[in-house]
Motif scaffolding. Structure first.
Motif, PDB file in Angstrom:
ATOM      1  N   PRO A 194      45.506  21.396  68.433  1.00 32.48           N
ATOM      2  CA  PRO A 194      46.027  20.635  69.312  1.00 32.48           C
ATOM      3  C   PRO A 194      45.398  20.679  70.818  1.00 32.48           C
ATOM      4  CG  PRO A 194      47.534  21.876  67.980  1.00 32.48           C
ATOM      5  CD  PRO A 194      46.302  22.249  67.850  1.00 32.48           C
ATOM      6  N   THR A 195      45.057  21.693  71.292  1.00 31.34           N
ATOM      7  CA  THR A 195      44.326  21.754  72.547  1.00 31.34           C
ATOM      8  C   THR A 195      42.989  21.001  72.662  1.00 31.34           C
ATOM      9  OG1 THR A 195      45.471  23.999  73.237  1.00 31.34           O
ATOM     10  CG2 THR A 195      43.585  23.524  74.305  1.00 31.34           C
TER      11      THR A 195
ATOM     12  N   THR B 107      42.048  18.661  70.769  1.00 32.28           N
ATOM     13  CA  THR B 107      42.317  17.253  70.697  1.00 32.28           C
ATOM     14  C   THR B 107      42.829  16.596  71.903  1.00 32.28           C
ATOM     15  OG1 THR B 107      42.934  17.356  68.364  1.00 32.28           O
ATOM     16  CG2 THR B 107      43.633  15.471  69.417  1.00 32.28           C
ATOM     17  N   ALA B 108      43.498  17.353  72.610  1.00 31.60           N
ATOM     18  CA  ALA B 108      44.131  16.726  74.067  1.00 31.60           C
ATOM     19  C   ALA B 108      42.880  16.769  75.227  1.00 31.60           C
ATOM     20  CB  ALA B 108      45.132  17.612  74.320  1.00 31.60           C
TER      21      ALA B 108
ATOM     22  N   LEU C 165      40.361  14.041  74.026  1.00 33.69           N
ATOM     23  CA  LEU C 165      41.037  12.553  74.283  1.00 33.69           C
ATOM     24  C   LEU C 165      40.979  12.301  75.802  1.00 33.69           C
ATOM     25  CD1 LEU C 165      44.017  12.390  71.913  1.00 33.69           C
ATOM     26  CD2 LEU C 165      42.063  10.753  72.127  1.00 33.69           C
TER      27      LEU C 165
ATOM     28  N   ARG D  80      48.219  16.413  66.990  1.00 32.10           N
ATOM     29  CA  ARG D  80      49.285  17.025  67.886  1.00 32.10           C
ATOM     30  C   ARG D  80      48.364  17.482  69.181  1.00 32.10           C
ATOM     31  NH1 ARG D  80      51.388  21.352  63.133  1.00 32.10           N
ATOM     32  NH2 ARG D  80      52.325  19.878  61.909  1.00 32.10           N
ATOM     33  N   LEU D  81      49.031  17.257  70.143  1.00 32.82           N
ATOM     34  CA  LEU D  81      48.304  17.656  71.447  1.00 32.82           C
ATOM     35  C   LEU D  81      49.286  18.681  72.101  1.00 32.82           C
ATOM     36  CD1 LEU D  81      48.268  13.963  72.806  1.00 32.82           C
ATOM     37  CD2 LEU D  81      46.547  15.295  71.591  1.00 32.82           C
TER      38      LEU D  81
END
Length: 505
Positions: free
Chosen positions: A107-108, A110-111, A114, A225-226
């Motif tokens: 999640p980390t 990916t955020a 992005l 998931r972010l």
């Protein structure tokens, strides 16, 4: 010719390597449960299929479009490739080998990717006119803005494609890339035949990234998931930022020639140069990517679980790489004129002289790219930065001087000379500093180089003898002679057996 990235996976895995962290995980935790040999076979299937399709597309586009269209696209392509090297700040590289539970960091990662991709695209959308002007073609600015949309797509896909790589799920990556290329070909040819010019390249490229990216996004099986955990973000950036800096310099090394040719020699000569560059990239784009999808996680696995065997692994890979690339370099470099005329037509003949020099560069680049992967697998990202910086400092003035003195041929000559005299010795130096034992390679590499030189001599002699025939006869006769001589002089039977065993493992 390569008209762009074949799917987002290729763009998102530039510089992917082993992250060095303080956490040691079990093999189960690292999520690497696939087979490198199976991954290599799927890579071969995908590359053969996509290259054959793309090859047919490029033959059509070279006949339909003018060199000026290729030159216009070259400016946008240079910008796109530079951004692909830096758009994730090295975070995707850490994903391939996160030592610990990967579910905790996704999640980390990916955020962050992005956010970084969106920022990079926004900044370069604003800078597009300046970059196009710097490359000598202000009309390319809208094309730059369109093509770099693939950076945004990569932001959604890159972490997931990295997860698939560490699992050796090359079958899914292969299918996604093939689907993307199929859409690219149909769209690009249709647009070119209807007068879209350089935009046929860009629209097809973005469509390829979108289709392949969507498939990989879902096939990875990773929920979107972010989150932003500071401890994970710090570990990612601690490894990623030095690598991103290195890759940024590497991107300049690989694309500065296009900017310099466009600025000093104009769009038509840049189109000629782009064709030669892309033909020389057939091998890195085919063999290089196949090996990279396996050697990257393979080196990571050895470095983590069996460091004592790391040098042995390197000693196995280097000769295998040279067996694959040296005969191709000898054949293409020596037979460049008849090959260019046969494939693309008489109007592209000036690209042949450029191609002969660029095949030397190709061999060196394959070796230096392998050295980058080795160094980053060992956590020596600063060595990669230093190597790229020295290379760039010497290369940029050399390219400019070559363009001024001997035109487009001088640029190619300067590129090959600097790679051979500066980059390759630096790679050896930094590998030895990391205690990678290279001396056992000397006899095998020497024999392979001798085989390559013998192949060049044989091809040249046959080309002279068949000079009055059609290009196809020259290509067939020279190719058979060159391959036969290389095999007899340069490759022992034991090495062929070793390569076969590794591919089938």
């Amino acid at each position: 010719m390569t008209t762009g990235h074949e799917g987002t996976a290729q763009g998102s895995t530039h510089g992917t390597a082993e992250a060095t962290t303080t956490t040691t995980a079990s093999p189960a935790e690292t999520d690497r449960d696939g087979s490198p040999g199976l991954g290599l076979r799927w890579g071969i299937v995908a590359k053969v299929a996509t290259k054959m399709i793309s090859f047919g597309m490029n033959l059509v586009l070279a006949r339909v479009l003018a060199p000026e269209d290729f030159g216009l696209y070259a400016v946008a392509l240079a910008a796109n490739q530079i951004l692909f090297y830096i758009n994730d700040a090295g975070i995707v590289a850490a994903t391939v080998q996160w030592r610990g539970k990967i579910e905790e960091m996704l999640p980390t990662a990916t955020a962050m990717v992005l956010a970084l991709s969106a920022t990079v695209y926004g900044v370069f959308w604003w800078l597009a006119p300046f970059f196009a002007g710097l490359a000598g073609n202000a009309d390319a600015a809208p094309l730059v803005r369109l093509l770099t949309v693939s950076i945004l797509i990569d932001g959604f896909v890159s972490v997931r494609s990295a997860v698939m790589l560490r699992r050796f799920q090359q079958d899914k990556i292969a299918k996604a890339n093939m689907a993307g290329v199929a859409v690219q070909v149909a769209l690009a040819i249709a647009l070119a035949l209807n007068g879209a010019g350089a935009y046929s390249f860009a629209v097809g490229n973005v469509a390829c990234s979108l289709v392949g990216g969507v498939l990989m996004f879902f096939w990875a099986g990773v929920p979107l998931r972010l989150a932003l955990r500071r401890d994970i973000a710090a570990r990612l950036l601690r490894f990623g930022l030095p690598l991103a800096a290195s890759l940024g310099v590497e991107a300049v090394v690989l694309n500065a020639d296009s900017v310099i040719v466009g600025k000093t020699l104009g769009g038509a000569m840049l189109g000629m140069y782009l064709l030669a560059v892309n033909v020389s990239n057939w091998v890195p784009g085919f063999i290089g990517e196949i090996l990279r999808h396996v050697t990257l996680p393979g080196f990571a696995r050895v470095a983590e679980h069996n460091p004592a065997a790391f040098s042995t692994r390197v000693q196995q890979i280097v000769p295998m790489l040279l067996v694959l690339v040296l005969p191709i370099a000898a054949l293409v470099g020596t037979l460049a004129p008849p090959m260019v005329v046969f494939l693309y037509g008489d109007k592209w003949l000036p690209a042949a002289g450029v191609l002969s020099f660029l095949m030397i560069l190709m061999v060196v680049r394959m070796l230096t790219a392998l050295s980058f992967d080795i160094l980053t697998s060992l956590g020596a990202t600063r060595s990669v930065v230093r190597m790229n910086l020295v290379w760039a400092v010497v290369l940029l003035p050399s390219l400019y001087a070559g363009a001024r003195l001997w035109g487009v041929y001088g640029v190619a000559l300067a590129h090959a000379a600097v790679a051979l005299v500066v980059a390759l010795p630096l790679a050896v130096l930094f590998l030895r500093r990391e205690r990678v034992e290279l001396s056992p390679l000397i006899p095998r590499v020497a024999r392979l180089l001798l085989g390559g030189l013998a192949a060049v001599a044989a091809v040249w002699a046959v080309a002279r003898l068949t000079g009055g025939t059609i290009p196809l006869v020259q290509l067939c006769a020279g190719g058979i002679a060159g391959l036969a001589v290389f095999a007899l002089v340069g490759v022992p039977v034991s090495q062929i057996r070793e390569m076969h065993a590794r591919i089938m493992t």
